[in-house]
Design an enzyme around this catalytic site. Structure first.
Site, PDB file in Angstrom:
ATOM      1  N   LEU A 265      21.800 -65.318  39.039  1.00 17.35           N
ATOM      2  CA  LEU A 265      20.854 -65.250  40.145  1.00 17.35           C
ATOM      3  C   LEU A 265      20.961 -66.513  40.986  1.00 17.35           C
ATOM      4  O   LEU A 265      20.724 -67.622  40.496  1.00 17.35           O
ATOM      5  CB  LEU A 265      19.423 -65.075  39.636  1.00 17.35           C
ATOM      6  CG  LEU A 265      19.005 -63.649  39.261  1.00 17.35           C
ATOM      7  CD1 LEU A 265      19.755 -63.145  38.045  1.00 17.35           C
ATOM      8  CD2 LEU A 265      17.498 -63.583  39.006  1.00 17.35           C
ATOM      9  N   ASP A 266      21.308 -66.327  42.248  1.00 15.81           N
ATOM     10  CA  ASP A 266      21.538 -67.447  43.160  1.00 15.81           C
ATOM     11  C   ASP A 266      20.222 -68.096  43.578  1.00 15.81           C
ATOM     12  O   ASP A 266      19.256 -67.410  43.932  1.00 15.81           O
ATOM     13  CB  ASP A 266      22.279 -66.932  44.397  1.00 15.81           C
ATOM     14  CG  ASP A 266      22.513 -68.006  45.434  1.00 15.81           C
ATOM     15  OD1 ASP A 266      23.302 -68.922  45.149  1.00 15.81           O
ATOM     16  OD2 ASP A 266      21.903 -67.921  46.515  1.00 15.81           O
ATOM     17  N   ALA A 267      20.194 -69.438  43.570  1.00 17.65           N
ATOM     18  CA  ALA A 267      19.126 -70.256  44.174  1.00 17.65           C
ATOM     19  C   ALA A 267      17.729 -69.694  43.948  1.00 17.65           C
ATOM     20  O   ALA A 267      16.972 -69.453  44.890  1.00 17.65           O
ATOM     21  CB  ALA A 267      19.395 -70.420  45.665  1.00 17.65           C
ATOM     22  N   GLU A 300      20.750 -70.154  38.857  1.00 17.07           N
ATOM     23  CA  GLU A 300      20.949 -71.387  39.614  1.00 17.07           C
ATOM     24  C   GLU A 300      19.566 -71.808  40.079  1.00 17.07           C
ATOM     25  O   GLU A 300      18.878 -71.034  40.761  1.00 17.07           O
ATOM     26  CB  GLU A 300      21.862 -71.175  40.816  1.00 17.07           C
ATOM     27  CG  GLU A 300      22.075 -72.470  41.593  1.00 17.07           C
ATOM     28  CD  GLU A 300      22.636 -72.260  42.984  1.00 17.07           C
ATOM     29  OE1 GLU A 300      23.257 -73.201  43.508  1.00 17.07           O
ATOM     30  OE2 GLU A 300      22.444 -71.169  43.554  1.00 17.07           O
ATOM     31  N   ASP A 319      23.719 -78.228  37.289  1.00 21.53           N
ATOM     32  CA  ASP A 319      24.156 -79.047  38.426  1.00 21.53           C
ATOM     33  C   ASP A 319      24.033 -80.534  38.121  1.00 21.53           C
ATOM     34  O   ASP A 319      24.835 -81.337  38.622  1.00 21.53           O
ATOM     35  CB  ASP A 319      23.333 -78.708  39.668  1.00 21.53           C
ATOM     36  CG  ASP A 319      23.734 -77.370  40.275  1.00 21.53           C
ATOM     37  OD1 ASP A 319      24.937 -77.091  40.343  1.00 21.53           O
ATOM     38  OD2 ASP A 319      22.841 -76.611  40.688  1.00 21.53           O
ATOM     39  N   ASP A 389      30.480 -73.638  45.364  1.00 19.08           N
ATOM     40  CA  ASP A 389      29.653 -74.559  46.141  1.00 19.08           C
ATOM     41  C   ASP A 389      30.276 -75.946  46.219  1.00 19.08           C
ATOM     42  O   ASP A 389      30.380 -76.545  47.284  1.00 19.08           O
ATOM     43  CB  ASP A 389      28.260 -74.680  45.518  1.00 19.08           C
ATOM     44  CG  ASP A 389      27.268 -73.683  46.103  1.00 19.08           C
ATOM     45  OD1 ASP A 389      27.443 -73.298  47.273  1.00 19.08           O
ATOM     46  OD2 ASP A 389      26.343 -73.289  45.388  1.00 19.08           O
ATOM     47  N   GLN A 390      30.638 -76.465  45.061  1.00 20.85           N
ATOM     48  CA  GLN A 390      31.051 -77.868  44.994  1.00 20.85           C
ATOM     49  C   GLN A 390      32.437 -78.096  45.594  1.00 20.85           C
ATOM     50  O   GLN A 390      32.806 -79.232  45.866  1.00 20.85           O
ATOM     51  CB  GLN A 390      31.016 -78.351  43.542  1.00 20.85           C
ATOM     52  CG  GLN A 390      29.761 -77.964  42.774  1.00 20.85           C
ATOM     53  CD  GLN A 390      28.467 -78.452  43.412  1.00 20.85           C
ATOM     54  OE1 GLN A 390      28.485 -79.246  44.338  1.00 20.85           O
ATOM     55  NE2 GLN A 390      27.338 -77.971  42.917  1.00 20.85           N
ATOM     56  N   ASN A 393      31.690 -76.391  49.874  1.00 14.31           N
ATOM     57  CA  ASN A 393      30.725 -77.116  50.696  1.00 14.31           C
ATOM     58  C   ASN A 393      31.133 -78.556  50.943  1.00 14.31           C
ATOM     59  O   ASN A 393      30.306 -79.384  51.327  1.00 14.31           O
ATOM     60  CB  ASN A 393      29.327 -77.045  50.060  1.00 14.31           C
ATOM     61  CG  ASN A 393      28.667 -75.703  50.349  1.00 14.31           C
ATOM     62  OD1 ASN A 393      28.940 -75.073  51.364  1.00 14.31           O
ATOM     63  ND2 ASN A 393      27.792 -75.265  49.459  1.00 14.31           N
TER      64      ASN A 393
END
Length: 603
Positions: A265-267, A300, A319, A389-390, A393
């Site tokens: 599940l994102d954010a 996340e 993270d 992402d890492q 982004n």
């Protein structure tokens, strides 16, 4: 319209009865339902036919009718024709007609698959598009399994505008994007993964919709809150039972109908109230536990809500761990890395012994973040050096193979692969890929310009990009070349093959010695040996101690060791001589087991 009865083609084929959308029923009829509380009338539109739907007191509009599978349809609401927000397929894109899907149409072959335990997971995150669509992923599965992966995680596949997107701009979460292939090809890919013993996780986005194709605000503004905003706009109102049902059904559809083995599940820090997440987790467990299925739920969550990991969720992307490791490997300290720039070694030590770094203290913005996590088992955390992402982004999308020296990178990969946390890698890490992974979209006109300018403004304060001319180096997200440059170039060079064998050896060792010995609350502590050097220990389920020492510095450090410790892996191999003399060499890692007195450690 011709009536076409539905026949069940396989006793193992499942269909989730979704509340909304076009749901084919066992008697051959199809039920259409949409929540449009502001509309007094909604019509189902098929070709030139407009059929009024029945409205209930809650604003649900429903119709039961006989239609063929693959029938295209829209909803007429006022003077607008809109796609179904719970569409199962959008062959013409998110702005086109929706399509009725027969969920029984695919005949599953691997019917004895029931999943694998979470502690056996070794995950490869990948983007379906750059891998060649569902068929391309299917063809790569045997290679990925040969590298030791036991699971793949697909970046979001929900329908989005255009032909290229990371997936986090999806607007129709029930419909796999047509640019990736057919529904049958998606199911065939999952089927083949299961035949090979590989679980499949899907990344889902329940915190926002993309900027093109979301028609909900026009006829269901109650779907959103006007008092809470997120980086993507008005927050979704999960307090509304219809909204909660819409997303819970979506999760259950992916798990039951498509046989996904888990969801990431994102954010979820953008999802409020947290009770929705608890409700969703409980619904998934209720659906799966009676059948004995192993289904994973992964978060996340910037809030580091450890309480969710004591319930129905298996793990969270860590993270904090990534940020500390990234600072140690690269020395970067801008953006969110600033929170870890002062004491990265101590931060990493805290991660390995307690789970999170932030457990309630203030971050760089003065915001209290996190909850105590010391009681959680290491398997409550997914550990990684990079992910979409890492890498994506970053202004230029570089992987760590281009940012860190090989010796440090390999030593850090030993830690990720062989710590008791669950290892996660990004596609290509298994063979030392150097291809960048850029942020890409497929927008046109004003929106394309906004995305392009916003991307460059985002990095304008980063060192090296304060000069407007250097900012021009940042790739245009909408350019086809940006997407093409992100396709991992699979190399068959001797170096890549050697790296792949090395990587597979790590995951083979994990499977042989560690996976079945993971125990709850097993962290024994982590000592800082010096700058960029530490020594972590865990108790295994059989009582032996699992130990990892890591030295990312330029200096050797002292690491006394006795006869009770057995070396299982050392990186590089040339560091063994120093270890025999009580020294952990610079740029090295060692994995050891401390045997119980009188008992040998055997696989």
């Amino acid at each position: 319209m011709q009536f076409n009865p539905v026949t069940r083609k396989s006793p193992a084929t499942a269909c989730h009865d979704c509340t909304y959308g076009a749901q084919t029923l066992n008697d051959g009829t199809t039920r259409f339902r949409v929540w449009a509380p502001r509309a007094e009338r909604v019509d189902l539109v098929i070709d030139d036919l407009n059929v009024p739907m029945e409205r209930d007191a809650e604003g649900n509009h429903s119709l039961l009718i006989e239609v063929d599978p693959d029938t295209r349809y829209l909803f007429r609401i006022g003077d607008r024709q809109v796609p179904d927000p719970a569409s199962r397929a959008q062959p013409g894109g998110v702005l086109g007609a929706s399509m009725v899907v027969d969920p029984y149409d695919y005949v599953w072959k691997c019917n004895d698959w029931n999943g694998i335990p979470w502690h056996h997971a070794a995950i490869c995150e990948l983007h379906v598009g750059v891998m060649g669509g569902f068929d391309g992923v299917c063809q790569a599965l045997s290679r990925l399994a040969g590298c030791g992966y036991t699971a793949i995680e697909l970046m979001p596949i929900a329908s989005f505008q255009g032909d290229r997107n990371w997936g986090y701009d999806g607007v129709l979460p029930y419909a796999p994007d047509a640019s990736y292939g057919t529904i049958a090809s998606l199911k065939a890919m999952i089927d083949e993964a299961h035949r090979l013993g590989v679980a499949v996780i899907l990344d889902v986005v329940y915190n926002h919709f993309g900027p093109v194709g979301n028609e909900l605000p026009s006829y269901a503004p109650e779907f959103f809150r006007d008092d809470v905003h997120t980086p993507w706009g008005a927050a979704i109102d999960f307090r509304q039972p219809q909204v909660a049902r819409y997303f819970i059904d979506n999760a259950l559809m992916w798990i039951n109908e498509y046989r996904f083995d888990g969801l990431r599940l994102d954010a979820v820090h953008a999802i409020q109230p947290q009770t929705f997440l608890e409700e969703l987790g409980a619904a998934v467990r209720r659906a799966c536990l009676p059948h004995g299925r192993e289904v994973w739920l992964i978060l996340e969550n910037e809030h580091n809500a450890a309480s969710l990991l004591r319930g129905d969720y298996n793990a969270q992307w860590n993270d904090d761990a990534h940020n500390a490791l990234h600072v140690l490997l690269t020395g970067e300290h801008e953006g969110y890395y600033a929170d870890f720039a002062k004491h990265p070694t101590h931060d990493l030590a805290k991660v390995l012994s307690e789970g999170f770094v932030f457990q309630g203290q203030l971050d760089r913005r003065g915001i209290a973040r996190g909850e105590p996590s010391q009681d959680l088992p290491p398997t409550s955390f997914a550990l990684f050096l990079q992910n979409h992402d890492q890498i994506g982004n970053r202004p230029l999308g570089e992987r760590l193979t281009c940012l860190a020296n090989d010796a440090d990178l390999r030593a850090a990969m030993v830690l990720v692969a062989l710590s008791p946390m669950i290892p996660l890698f990004f596609m290509g890490e298994e063979w030392g890929c150097r291809t960048p992974f850029y942020y890409f979209t497929d927008y046109e006109g004003e929106l394309a310009q906004k995305v392009r300018e916003g991307r460059r403004e985002e990095f304008a304060h980063f060192s090296g990009f304060t000069d407007p001319e250097r900012c021009e180096r940042i790739p245009d997200p909408n350019a086809l070349d940006t997407y093409a440059a992100s396709i991992p170039r699979v190399e068959d060079s001797m170096l890549a093959l050697a790296w792949k064998r090395w990587f597979a050896g790590l995951l083979q060792l994990r499977k042989r010695y560690l996976a079945d010995r993971l125990a709850a609350r097993c962290a024994l502590g982590c000592d800082v040996l010096g700058e960029k050097a530490l020594y972590a220990r865990w108790r295994l389920s059989d009582g032996h101690h699992w130990e990892i020492a890591l030295n990312l510095s330029n200096r050797d450090v002292s690491l006394p060791r006795d006869s009770a410790t057995k070396v299982l892996w050392i990186e590089p191999q040339g560091a063994m001589d120093a270890l025999d003399h009580g020294t952990l060499a610079a740029h090295s890692a060692v994995v050891m087991v401390r045997e119980l007195e009188g008992e040998r450690f055997i696989a």
